[in-house]
Every structure is written in C-alpha cells, then in structure tokens.
Design an enzyme around this catalytic site. Sequence first.
Site, PDB file in Angstrom:
ATOM      1  N   CYS A 349       1.262   0.054   0.884  1.00 55.04           N
ATOM      2  CA  CYS A 349      -0.085   0.370   1.382  1.00 55.04           C
ATOM      3  C   CYS A 349       0.057   1.666   2.152  1.00 55.04           C
ATOM      4  O   CYS A 349       0.475   2.669   1.566  1.00 55.04           O
ATOM      5  CB  CYS A 349      -0.649  -0.779   2.219  1.00 55.04           C
ATOM      6  SG  CYS A 349       0.480  -1.474   3.437  1.00 55.04           S
ATOM      7  N   GLY A 352       3.147  -0.083   4.800  1.00 53.17           N
ATOM      8  CA  GLY A 352       4.039  -0.920   4.001  1.00 53.17           C
ATOM      9  C   GLY A 352       4.357  -2.252   4.624  1.00 53.17           C
ATOM     10  O   GLY A 352       5.404  -2.848   4.329  1.00 53.17           O
ATOM     11  N   GLY A 354       1.266  -4.515   6.181  1.00 50.96           N
ATOM     12  CA  GLY A 354       0.079  -5.369   6.268  1.00 50.96           C
ATOM     13  C   GLY A 354      -0.393  -5.865   4.919  1.00 50.96           C
ATOM     14  O   GLY A 354      -0.133  -7.006   4.516  1.00 50.96           O
TER      15      GLY A 354
END
Length: 418
Positions: A349, A352, A354
């Site tokens: 994301c 890296g 959540g």
Amino acid sequence: MLVLYRLKEKVELSDRQFKEPPGRDVHLSPIPVHAPPPQAKPTTSMVRVEPVTKPISVCPAEPRSTPCPPAPEAKPALSASPSPFRMKPTAGLQERRGSNVSLVLDMSALGSVEPLSSGVAPGRESAATEYLQSAGRPLTRQQLHDIVLHTQSLHAEFAEIPMNFVDPKELDIPTHGTKNRYRSILPNPHSRVILKTKNTYDPLSSYINANYVRGYLGDEKTYIATQGPMINTVNDFWQMAWQEDCPVIVMITKLKEKNEKCVLYWPEKRGIYGKVEVLVDSVRECDHYTVRHLMLQQGGQSRSVKHYWYTSWPDHKTPDSAQPLLQLMAEVEQDRQSPGGRGPIIVHCSAGIGRTGCFIATTIGCRQLQEEGVVDVLAIVCQLRADRGGMIQTGEQYEFVHHALRLFESRLSVDVGQ
C-alpha cells in the site's frame, strides 16, 4: 452670638453620644473552632457551581502499565486482560477510547514518529515476542458471526497485540532512511528482503523496505510486504520482483491521497528500470481494480507478472463493502496456486502495513476456513506482526477483516449446502 452658642452645644452633645463611657474596655472574643463560619450574603453572580457528589478518577500524567481504574460507581461494559507489554504512547499516535486503549498510527505524521520498540525494556520485548508466538483465539463459524456484533471486544483484543516496530539501531545500514517512505516503518531485520548486489562495500544498495511474510500454516516466503515505491527506489522494487521471481503484484493504494502515497512505477507501454525491462502486454479494467499483464526481461530471460491495482480502499479507513476485496483475493489466489512453483506475491500500500496486512490476513483466514472450518484472526495477525511490525494498522481494519471473513464463510456455507 446666641445662635452660635446654641449650635456649639448641639455639636458637643453629639460627640459625647458616640464616645464610650470612661473606664470601659473593649474585648474581642475569638470565634470557636467548631463554630460554623458566618454565611455569606447571596450574590447576583451568573456562575453557578455544582456540588461534587461523585468521586472523580484522575489518571496520572505518566503512562501506566494498566488502564486508569474507573470511578467506583461506573462499571465498564467490557474488562480486557492487561497487557504485560503495553507500549508508551508517543508523538503522532492517537488514542481511541473504548473499554481499552488502542494505538492508531497517524500516517500523515509518520515522518516524525519514533518506533514504539525504541527504549522498551528487554523484559517487555521478550513478553511481546512470547505473545506474538503463542496468542490465539480460534473461532467457529457461528462464533465468527457472533463476534462481529461485539466491536468493543474486537478493539480491546486488537489493542493487546504488540506492534513489534523496529528500532533504527537494529539496522546497521548507513543512510537507510533515504529509502524509507516513513521514518518509523522499517523492515524487521530477521525477515527483510536483501537485494543481491555485486558491490559488497555498499550495504545500502542491497537494502529495500520489504519483508518476507509467512502464509497459511506458516509457509515461508508466501508474500512480500513492502512500502509503495519512491522515486529513488523504483529500480530496487523491480530488481526485487525479478530476483524473487514474483508472479503477482498487488497494489492497494492510490498514487496520491492528500499527499503522495506511491509513485507511478510501471510504464505505459515499455520502460527500463535498472537492469529490468518492463513491458505492458494488456490492461483489463474491473469495477474496483485494474489488471495489467506485464512482461519482465533481463539478461535474455522473460517472465510474466500480473499487476493488480485496487483503488477502492481509502487510506486510514475501510472499504464500504468486503465483496470487491474477496473478488480480488480469489483472483490473486488462483494465480498464486497455478503450477510453476514461482516465488512470493508482492503486496504493498503506502507504508506496507495497514491495507497490506488486511489483504494478507483475510487471504490466510479464508484459506483456514476452507481447510479447517475455523479461523483464528488473532493468531494470524500475530504471525504477520512477527514478520513485519505494525501489520493491520487500526482497530477498524481488524474489525473489517472479521467482517470480510464472515461474508466469505456465509458464501462458503451456501456452496457446501448446494
């Protein structure tokens, strides 16, 4: 003259009336201690002070190992067991108050947040490690449906899981901060991905903010959880994808959400990133994500990679529906289980941890439901955080994983019934 004489007599008579008789002493008697103070006269002030009828519970300024006890008359709705390793709150962390306290990372300020493990006593670190290795709560299918109705219990359970963040001192790599999107989100040393490089005198060239993450039943290197590539780490990202022979890349973030979350690291048609050439063969648009079929080339060899870009998951929040995530997960799992024995799936994301943690945890949980008929989300998250600190960022995300698994179980039950 007669008038002035009469006036003088009246003044002298008046003075004698105000003087004490001669020989009389004036005594001031003290007020007894037990006597009530004289009542003040009522005022016309608009401020009204209410009398205190209930005891007030005051928490000390310094953090405590256990939550501040409630007032004697107030009974908490839920009593969570105290954590032996509760971390101290720090700058950039927001408190969420329920039956317990959970820590929520403020990703907008992560550039100035210090790791929670920094300065933690060795005994507390060992307690945290033991918790991550042993904690669990298997849920039957019915229990899974029941637990999502008790969000307070889920948030309290989530608050007890150690974050397991990394102290920068544990990474003996000079200037590694230049390759970290957020200063406090670092790869845990024991499981971090190390890039192969010919320059042994430059440890920074082998550094990337990424960790190998175990899958179902603890299968090693099932995933790679990493941060969204930065302008100066794009070449490292593609080198990792080639080095690890990754068949799939899952991207769960937009390029910009208030501020930059990830750079555009793939080409429109063709691009060269370091020693890796990336070509886009085709693009398929779905309702909530886009699929790109890529071809990676290096040294006369070619490898196919599928790139999934999921854009319906807002930062700091959870999706409105778990259905698109389950659809994406099913397609990615089909690619992962295809014959060929290739390497781990890259999931990222922005930081890296959540949304990346939610995707991996949901995938493992669905597999466990299929194979065992039960699911242990607590144990799954503990396993993820043992591999990469902070996986699953908020209590809301932890709750969302349970909702997604409940939806998956409902459809699984229908399929079995048919």
